[in-house]
Design a protein around this motif. Structure first.
Motif, mmCIF file in Angstrom:
data_model
loop_
_atom_site.group_PDB
_atom_site.id
_atom_site.type_symbol
_atom_site.label_atom_id
_atom_site.label_comp_id
_atom_site.label_asym_id
_atom_site.label_seq_id
_atom_site.Cartn_x
_atom_site.Cartn_y
_atom_site.Cartn_z
ATOM 1 N N VAL A 1 -18.559 26.771 4.904
ATOM 2 C CA VAL A 1 -17.166 26.375 5.111
ATOM 3 C C VAL A 1 -16.596 27.107 6.319
ATOM 4 C CG1 VAL A 1 -14.850 26.462 4.114
ATOM 5 C CG2 VAL A 1 -16.789 25.852 2.686
ATOM 6 N N ILE B 1 -10.351 21.140 4.155
ATOM 7 C CA ILE B 1 -11.577 21.927 4.199
ATOM 8 C C ILE B 1 -12.363 21.540 5.440
ATOM 9 C CG2 ILE B 1 -13.723 22.488 3.000
ATOM 10 C CD1 ILE B 1 -12.320 21.427 0.432
ATOM 11 N N ILE C 1 -16.064 21.812 7.021
ATOM 12 C CA ILE C 1 -17.456 22.081 6.629
ATOM 13 C C ILE C 1 -18.312 22.195 7.894
ATOM 14 C CG2 ILE C 1 -19.453 21.178 5.365
ATOM 15 C CD1 ILE C 1 -17.157 21.909 3.531
ATOM 16 N N LYS D 1 -19.407 18.979 1.331
ATOM 17 C CA LYS D 1 -17.982 18.776 1.067
ATOM 18 C C LYS D 1 -17.754 18.419 -0.399
ATOM 19 C CE LYS D 1 -13.871 16.748 3.051
ATOM 20 N NZ LYS D 1 -13.322 16.000 4.170
#
Length: 93
Positions: free
Chosen positions: A35, A61, A63, A72
């Motif tokens: 991440v 988020i 990735i 993910k």
């Protein structure tokens, strides 16, 4: 904190009583190596003339690396578990 570890976050915006935004600075959770970033935003809106409040949370988020779609999905499931843990703690102080 959760049963699996912790996430250290920095507040990036605090506009009481309607908005709180923050981002992850460090984590020791298992997803840390895949991440790039996690940022969250809480929006609060009054309903019914102020007798109720709608709370919305948006999590973004980033990735990194190969197989981003699979990573993910796994991170999404893991973060949902962390969020459930936090919300339970808020309900049972």
């Amino acid at each position: 904190m959760s049963e699996q570890g912790s996430i250290q976050q920095r507040i990036t915006e605090w506009t009481p009583p309607t908005r709180l935004a923050f981002h992850m600075e460090h984590t020791d959770l298992a997803f840390a190596r895949c991440v790039d970033r996690v940022s969250d935003e809480f929006q609060l809106a009054s309903l019914d003339g102020g007798t109720a409040t709608l709370l919305s949370r948006t999590t973004q988020i980033g990735i990194r690396g190969r197989f981003r779609c699979l990573k993910k999905a796994a991170v999404f499931v893991g973060l949902k578990a962390v969020h459930r843990h936090v919300f339970r703690a808020w309900q049972n102080p």
